[in-house]
Structure formats: structure tokens, C-alpha cells
Write a protein that holds these residues in place. Structure first.
Motif, PDB file in Angstrom:
ATOM      1  N   LYS A 297      -5.394   4.897  -3.128  1.00 31.36           N
ATOM      2  CA  LYS A 297      -5.304   5.913  -4.174  1.00 31.36           C
ATOM      3  C   LYS A 297      -6.664   5.944  -4.864  1.00 31.36           C
ATOM      4  N   GLY A 298      -7.484   6.929  -4.488  1.00 35.72           N
ATOM      5  CA  GLY A 298      -8.862   6.968  -5.001  1.00 35.72           C
ATOM      6  C   GLY A 298      -9.644   5.808  -4.430  1.00 35.72           C
ATOM      7  N   ASN A 299     -10.155   4.957  -5.299  1.00 34.11           N
ATOM      8  CA  ASN A 299     -10.880   3.760  -4.868  1.00 34.11           C
ATOM      9  C   ASN A 299     -10.065   2.497  -5.126  1.00 34.11           C
ATOM     10  N   ASN A 300      -8.752   2.648  -5.098  1.00 31.59           N
ATOM     11  CA  ASN A 300      -7.864   1.528  -5.388  1.00 31.59           C
ATOM     12  C   ASN A 300      -6.891   1.291  -4.238  1.00 31.59           C
ATOM     13  N   LEU A 301      -6.542   0.031  -4.035  1.00 31.04           N
ATOM     14  CA  LEU A 301      -5.546  -0.367  -3.059  1.00 31.04           C
ATOM     15  C   LEU A 301      -4.230  -0.559  -3.792  1.00 31.04           C
ATOM     16  N   CYS A 302      -3.210   0.159  -3.369  1.00 31.08           N
ATOM     17  CA  CYS A 302      -1.881   0.042  -3.966  1.00 31.08           C
ATOM     18  C   CYS A 302      -0.938  -0.550  -2.940  1.00 31.08           C
ATOM     19  N   ASP A 303      -0.046  -1.423  -3.385  1.00 25.33           N
ATOM     20  CA  ASP A 303       0.967  -1.962  -2.482  1.00 25.33           C
ATOM     21  C   ASP A 303       2.294  -2.121  -3.188  1.00 25.33           C
ATOM     22  N   LYS A 304       3.326  -2.230  -2.382  1.00 23.28           N
ATOM     23  CA  LYS A 304       4.687  -2.393  -2.900  1.00 23.28           C
ATOM     24  C   LYS A 304       5.412  -3.323  -1.942  1.00 23.28           C
ATOM     25  N   PHE A 305       5.971  -4.400  -2.475  1.00 20.55           N
ATOM     26  CA  PHE A 305       6.697  -5.375  -1.674  1.00 20.55           C
ATOM     27  C   PHE A 305       8.109  -5.535  -2.207  1.00 20.55           C
ATOM     28  N   GLY A 306       9.076  -5.510  -1.278  1.00 24.48           N
ATOM     29  CA  GLY A 306      10.471  -5.684  -1.675  1.00 24.48           C
ATOM     30  C   GLY A 306      10.885  -4.653  -2.711  1.00 24.48           C
ATOM     31  N   LYS A 307      11.550  -5.129  -3.754  1.00 23.67           N
ATOM     32  CA  LYS A 307      12.055  -4.235  -4.807  1.00 23.67           C
ATOM     33  C   LYS A 307      11.078  -4.080  -5.971  1.00 23.67           C
ATOM     34  N   GLN A 308       9.898  -4.666  -5.850  1.00 21.27           N
ATOM     35  CA  GLN A 308       8.904  -4.549  -6.917  1.00 21.27           C
ATOM     36  C   GLN A 308       8.355  -3.132  -7.005  1.00 21.27           C
ATOM     37  N   LYS A 309       7.879  -2.762  -8.198  1.00 21.66           N
ATOM     38  CA  LYS A 309       7.208  -1.480  -8.368  1.00 21.66           C
ATOM     39  C   LYS A 309       5.844  -1.534  -7.701  1.00 21.66           C
ATOM     40  N   GLU A 310       5.328  -0.363  -7.350  1.00 26.37           N
ATOM     41  CA  GLU A 310       4.000  -0.294  -6.765  1.00 26.37           C
ATOM     42  C   GLU A 310       2.968  -0.859  -7.743  1.00 26.37           C
ATOM     43  N   SER A 311       2.013  -1.588  -7.212  1.00 31.41           N
ATOM     44  CA  SER A 311       0.953  -2.193  -7.992  1.00 31.41           C
ATOM     45  C   SER A 311      -0.377  -1.779  -7.381  1.00 31.41           C
ATOM     46  N   CYS A 312      -1.360  -1.410  -8.221  1.00 32.34           N
ATOM     47  CA  CYS A 312      -2.654  -0.943  -7.722  1.00 32.34           C
ATOM     48  C   CYS A 312      -3.798  -1.750  -8.339  1.00 32.34           C
ATOM     49  N   THR A 313      -4.836  -1.956  -7.534  1.00 34.95           N
ATOM     50  CA  THR A 313      -6.047  -2.557  -8.074  1.00 34.95           C
ATOM     51  C   THR A 313      -6.714  -1.543  -8.992  1.00 34.95           C
ATOM     52  N   THR A 314      -7.573  -2.029  -9.872  1.00 32.03           N
ATOM     53  CA  THR A 314      -8.393  -1.136 -10.679  1.00 32.03           C
ATOM     54  C   THR A 314      -9.840  -1.183 -10.203  1.00 32.03           C
ATOM     55  N   ARG A 315     -10.157  -2.212  -9.419  1.00 34.64           N
ATOM     56  CA  ARG A 315     -11.493  -2.371  -8.853  1.00 34.64           C
ATOM     57  C   ARG A 315     -11.446  -3.486  -7.815  1.00 34.64           C
ATOM     58  N   ILE A 316     -12.175  -3.299  -6.713  1.00 35.75           N
ATOM     59  CA  ILE A 316     -12.357  -4.376  -5.736  1.00 35.75           C
ATOM     60  C   ILE A 316     -13.854  -4.556  -5.553  1.00 35.75           C
ATOM     61  N   ASP A 317     -14.328  -5.760  -5.790  1.00 33.08           N
ATOM     62  CA  ASP A 317     -15.739  -6.101  -5.609  1.00 33.08           C
ATOM     63  C   ASP A 317     -15.879  -6.925  -4.342  1.00 33.08           C
ATOM     64  N   GLN A 318     -16.889  -6.606  -3.537  1.00 30.44           N
ATOM     65  CA  GLN A 318     -17.189  -7.413  -2.369  1.00 30.44           C
ATOM     66  C   GLN A 318     -18.246  -8.431  -2.757  1.00 30.44           C
ATOM     67  N   ILE A 319     -17.932  -9.701  -2.612  1.00 33.16           N
ATOM     68  CA  ILE A 319     -18.851 -10.775  -2.974  1.00 33.16           C
ATOM     69  C   ILE A 319     -19.757 -11.113  -1.784  1.00 33.16           C
ATOM     70  N   ASP A 320     -19.158 -11.237  -0.598  1.00 33.58           N
ATOM     71  CA  ASP A 320     -19.926 -11.391   0.637  1.00 33.58           C
ATOM     72  C   ASP A 320     -19.090 -10.824   1.779  1.00 33.58           C
ATOM     73  N   ASP A 321     -19.432 -11.132   3.024  1.00 41.36           N
ATOM     74  CA  ASP A 321     -18.742 -10.521   4.170  1.00 41.36           C
ATOM     75  C   ASP A 321     -17.236 -10.741   4.173  1.00 41.36           C
ATOM     76  N   LYS A 322     -16.765 -11.883   3.664  1.00 39.93           N
ATOM     77  CA  LYS A 322     -15.345 -12.215   3.745  1.00 39.93           C
ATOM     78  C   LYS A 322     -14.678 -12.481   2.408  1.00 39.93           C
ATOM     79  N   VAL A 323     -15.401 -12.391   1.315  1.00 40.28           N
ATOM     80  CA  VAL A 323     -14.842 -12.720   0.002  1.00 40.28           C
ATOM     81  C   VAL A 323     -14.846 -11.483  -0.896  1.00 40.28           C
ATOM     82  N   PHE A 324     -13.689 -11.232  -1.519  1.00 36.54           N
ATOM     83  CA  PHE A 324     -13.496 -10.060  -2.368  1.00 36.54           C
ATOM     84  C   PHE A 324     -12.824 -10.489  -3.664  1.00 36.54           C
TER      85      PHE A 324
END
Length: 115
Positions: free
Chosen positions: A75-102
Motif C-alpha cells: 500500500k504505497g511504500n508500506n507493507l501490510c499483512d494480516k494473519f489469522g483473525k487479526q486486523k491488517e497491520s501496515c509498516t510506516t517505513r522500511i529502512d534497508q540497513i544492508d543487503d539482508k538487514v531491514f
């Protein structure tokens, strides 16, 4: 001595922030989707393993509990997910620290690609 410790911590924090890069929605798909992520969320004091599949499905295992199926979307620049009966949850920002760390906000979570 106290000044030296504070100055060192400030340098580490500013260097980490300067080397981090906010990801766009397309970059999130390219870098995170299809991989298994091991993560720890300081804000909620939980950790786990999540896999976001290319077809929009996901699986997550939190603190050794049984695996839960879910879905994800960009959703835009955010990753949203929903698991089981939980409400959808979205990031507000994802920073890449290096090739494998976020770093994911607002969860204060560090995720590492493990596959």
C-alpha cells in the motif's frame, strides 16, 4: 569518560541512520517478497519468522507458537499483512540497513533475510 561514551553512541546512531535507505513499494517487493525473514520487534517484545510469498500469501511463526497463515499487500511504500483473525497491520517505513538487514517502523523490528 561519560562525554566520550555519549559521543561514540551518537556517532553510531547517526552513521546507522545515514546508511539506511527508505524502501519504495517496488523495492519492498523486490527485496523482501519470496524470502524468509527472521525478526525481533522491540516495541512488542516478540520475535518470529515470516515468509511473504509472491502470490500474496504469507506464513508467520511468532515466539515458537504454531504457524499462522495470512496475506500481504503493498500500500504505497508500506507493507501490510494480516494473519489469522487479526486486523491488517501496515509498516510506516522500511529502512534497508544492508543487503539482508531491514528495520521496520512502527514495530521497531529488525528483520534479517535467512534464505
Amino acid at each position: 569518560m561519560r562525554f566520550l561514551i555519549c559521543a561514540s553512541l551518537s556517532l553510531i546512531i547517526s552513521t546507522s541512520a545515514a546508511s539506511a535507505a527508505d524502501l519504495t513499494g517496488d523495492q519492498i517487493k523486490e527485496k523482501l517478497i519470496g524470502h524468509t525473514l527472521k525478526w525481533k520487534a522491540e516495541k512488542y517484545k516478540v520475535s518470529g519468522v515470516t515468509k511473504y510469498n509472491a502470490d500474496g500469501t504469507a506464513t508467520s511463526n511468532m515466539d515458537g507458537k504454531p504457524e499462522v497463515a495470512g496475506t500481504w499487500r503493498i500500500k504505497g511504500n508500506n507493507l501490510c499483512d494480516k494473519f489469522g483473525k487479526q486486523k491488517e497491520s501496515c509498516t510506516t517505513r522500511i529502512d534497508q540497513i544492508d543487503d539482508k538487514v531491514f528495520y521496520l517502523e512502527p514495530y521497531q523490528a529488525v528483520s534479517i533475510i535467512v534464505d
